[in-house]
Design a protein around this motif. Sequence first.
Motif, PDB file in Angstrom:
ATOM      1  N   VAL A 151       0.898  -1.150   0.000  1.00 22.38           N
ATOM      2  CA  VAL A 151       0.000   0.000   0.000  1.00 22.38           C
ATOM      3  C   VAL A 151       0.936   1.198   0.000  1.00 22.38           C
ATOM      4  N   THR A 152       0.763   2.075  -0.965  1.00 20.98           N
ATOM      5  CA  THR A 152       1.720   3.157  -1.146  1.00 20.98           C
ATOM      6  C   THR A 152       1.035   4.422  -1.644  1.00 20.98           C
ATOM      7  N   TYR A 153       1.652   5.547  -1.373  1.00 21.99           N
ATOM      8  CA  TYR A 153       1.198   6.826  -1.896  1.00 21.99           C
ATOM      9  C   TYR A 153       2.024   7.170  -3.125  1.00 21.99           C
ATOM     10  N   ALA A 154       1.433   7.899  -4.048  1.00 22.06           N
ATOM     11  CA  ALA A 154       2.148   8.270  -5.268  1.00 22.06           C
ATOM     12  C   ALA A 154       1.582   9.555  -5.841  1.00 22.06           C
ATOM     13  N   TYR A 155       2.452  10.249  -6.555  1.00 30.15           N
ATOM     14  CA  TYR A 155       2.064  11.423  -7.320  1.00 30.15           C
ATOM     15  C   TYR A 155       2.138  11.076  -8.799  1.00 30.15           C
ATOM     16  N   PRO A 156       1.313  11.689  -9.636  1.00 29.53           N
ATOM     17  CA  PRO A 156       1.409  11.443 -11.079  1.00 29.53           C
ATOM     18  C   PRO A 156       2.713  12.012 -11.643  1.00 29.53           C
ATOM     19  N   VAL A 157       3.160  11.435 -12.750  1.00 33.12           N
ATOM     20  CA  VAL A 157       4.345  11.933 -13.437  1.00 33.12           C
ATOM     21  C   VAL A 157       4.105  13.393 -13.813  1.00 33.12           C
ATOM     22  N   GLY A 158       5.079  14.243 -13.577  1.00 33.64           N
ATOM     23  CA  GLY A 158       4.955  15.656 -13.904  1.00 33.64           C
ATOM     24  C   GLY A 158       4.291  16.488 -12.819  1.00 33.64           C
ATOM     25  N   TYR A 159       3.978  15.875 -11.680  1.00 27.98           N
ATOM     26  CA  TYR A 159       3.354  16.606 -10.573  1.00 27.98           C
ATOM     27  C   TYR A 159       4.232  17.782 -10.147  1.00 27.98           C
ATOM     28  N   ARG A 160       3.592  18.911  -9.879  1.00 25.98           N
ATOM     29  CA  ARG A 160       4.270  20.091  -9.346  1.00 25.98           C
ATOM     30  C   ARG A 160       3.590  20.450  -8.036  1.00 25.98           C
ATOM     31  N   PRO A 161       4.363  20.860  -7.022  1.00 27.46           N
ATOM     32  CA  PRO A 161       3.773  21.177  -5.715  1.00 27.46           C
ATOM     33  C   PRO A 161       2.645  22.197  -5.766  1.00 27.46           C
ATOM     34  N   ASP A 162       2.654  23.086  -6.740  1.00 27.52           N
ATOM     35  CA  ASP A 162       1.585  24.084  -6.808  1.00 27.52           C
ATOM     36  C   ASP A 162       0.299  23.540  -7.429  1.00 27.52           C
ATOM     37  N   ASP A 163       0.280  22.231  -7.748  1.00 29.75           N
ATOM     38  CA  ASP A 163      -0.911  21.608  -8.340  1.00 29.75           C
ATOM     39  C   ASP A 163      -1.970  21.215  -7.308  1.00 29.75           C
ATOM     40  N   GLY A 164      -1.737  21.519  -6.034  1.00 27.56           N
ATOM     41  CA  GLY A 164      -2.671  21.100  -4.988  1.00 27.56           C
ATOM     42  C   GLY A 164      -2.375  19.675  -4.559  1.00 27.56           C
ATOM     43  N   TRP A 165      -1.317  19.505  -3.793  1.00 29.16           N
ATOM     44  CA  TRP A 165      -0.801  18.178  -3.475  1.00 29.16           C
ATOM     45  C   TRP A 165      -1.832  17.269  -2.817  1.00 29.16           C
ATOM     46  N   GLU A 166      -2.762  17.822  -2.048  1.00 25.98           N
ATOM     47  CA  GLU A 166      -3.747  16.992  -1.357  1.00 25.98           C
ATOM     48  C   GLU A 166      -4.619  16.197  -2.336  1.00 25.98           C
ATOM     49  N   GLN A 167      -4.885  16.790  -3.503  1.00 24.36           N
ATOM     50  CA  GLN A 167      -5.678  16.117  -4.534  1.00 24.36           C
ATOM     51  C   GLN A 167      -4.813  15.253  -5.446  1.00 24.36           C
ATOM     52  N   GLN A 168      -3.515  15.512  -5.478  1.00 25.25           N
ATOM     53  CA  GLN A 168      -2.614  14.782  -6.366  1.00 25.25           C
ATOM     54  C   GLN A 168      -1.995  13.552  -5.712  1.00 25.25           C
ATOM     55  N   ARG A 169      -1.816  13.572  -4.396  1.00 21.86           N
ATOM     56  CA  ARG A 169      -1.217  12.439  -3.689  1.00 21.86           C
ATOM     57  C   ARG A 169      -2.267  11.344  -3.563  1.00 21.86           C
ATOM     58  N   ARG A 170      -2.011  10.223  -4.241  1.00 22.86           N
ATOM     59  CA  ARG A 170      -2.990   9.141  -4.315  1.00 22.86           C
ATOM     60  C   ARG A 170      -2.524   7.929  -3.524  1.00 22.86           C
ATOM     61  N   LEU A 171      -3.478   7.206  -3.001  1.00 23.34           N
ATOM     62  CA  LEU A 171      -3.216   5.996  -2.220  1.00 23.34           C
ATOM     63  C   LEU A 171      -3.556   4.779  -3.072  1.00 23.34           C
ATOM     64  N   TYR A 172      -2.595   3.851  -3.187  1.00 23.77           N
ATOM     65  CA  TYR A 172      -2.780   2.660  -4.019  1.00 23.77           C
ATOM     66  C   TYR A 172      -2.513   1.383  -3.237  1.00 23.77           C
ATOM     67  N   ALA A 173      -3.277   0.354  -3.567  1.00 24.53           N
ATOM     68  CA  ALA A 173      -2.957  -1.026  -3.195  1.00 24.53           C
ATOM     69  C   ALA A 173      -2.418  -1.661  -4.471  1.00 24.53           C
ATOM     70  N   VAL A 174      -1.218  -2.246  -4.395  1.00 21.03           N
ATOM     71  CA  VAL A 174      -0.512  -2.715  -5.581  1.00 21.03           C
ATOM     72  C   VAL A 174      -0.041  -4.158  -5.382  1.00 21.03           C
ATOM     73  N   LEU A 175      -0.299  -4.982  -6.381  1.00 22.73           N
ATOM     74  CA  LEU A 175       0.214  -6.354  -6.391  1.00 22.73           C
ATOM     75  C   LEU A 175       0.876  -6.610  -7.739  1.00 22.73           C
ATOM     76  N   HIS A 176       2.192  -6.821  -7.715  1.00 17.07           N
ATOM     77  CA  HIS A 176       2.940  -7.210  -8.908  1.00 17.07           C
ATOM     78  C   HIS A 176       3.188  -8.705  -8.812  1.00 17.07           C
ATOM     79  N   THR A 177       3.017  -9.426  -9.914  1.00 15.32           N
ATOM     80  CA  THR A 177       3.343 -10.848  -9.939  1.00 15.32           C
ATOM     81  C   THR A 177       4.403 -11.108 -11.005  1.00 15.32           C
ATOM     82  N   PHE A 178       5.202 -12.140 -10.738  1.00 15.52           N
ATOM     83  CA  PHE A 178       6.339 -12.504 -11.572  1.00 15.52           C
ATOM     84  C   PHE A 178       6.376 -14.015 -11.714  1.00 15.52           C
ATOM     85  N   ASP A 179       7.015 -14.499 -12.771  1.00 15.14           N
ATOM     86  CA  ASP A 179       7.206 -15.950 -12.872  1.00 15.14           C
ATOM     87  C   ASP A 179       8.361 -16.355 -11.950  1.00 15.14           C
TER      88      ASP A 179
END
Length: 155
Positions: A32-60
């Motif tokens: 579970v991690t927080y992330a900003y979109p590529v190209g995010y700038r602090p003046d973009d309103g970080w509260e709306q840009q910082r997103r919370l994700y649940a992530v599962l990567h699988t590999f062979d």
Amino acid sequence: MAIPQVIPIAHEPDGRTATIGRYADGQFLASVTYAYPVGYRPDDGWEQQRRLYAVLHTFDADGVHRDTDIWCGGTWADQQRDPAVLGQAEAHLTKLLETLPSRQYGDIAVRPFRRTVDDVLFGLLVESEDEGDEWTELHPDRLGFGPPWNGEYDS
């Protein structure tokens, strides 16, 4: 020291690599991690840009990326209005992990990979500096792996 083709990642039960390991069809890396979109700038309103994700990567079994399941639980602003947002993301990750047959937590070794979802970069990427130093970094978690390539991370 050259970057190995397959990057070891050590399981730390009480650390940021607590939800990695092997399952019947290969290996997994989850968080579970927080992330900003590529190209995010602090003046973009970080509260709306910082997103919370649940992530599962699988590999062979050889560490080749198979698939990524990414679920956005909301933004930081959403979480401030409703603190249950974080718990919902953690519960979603638990559901994802429960789909992995014969799941066992432990060390893994995977190859670099890249995936972009919602303009957010996910993956284990090769990074370098002008001086020639190279390492790999897990995005968006910001865990760096480098020499002596023993699976330990820097954050």
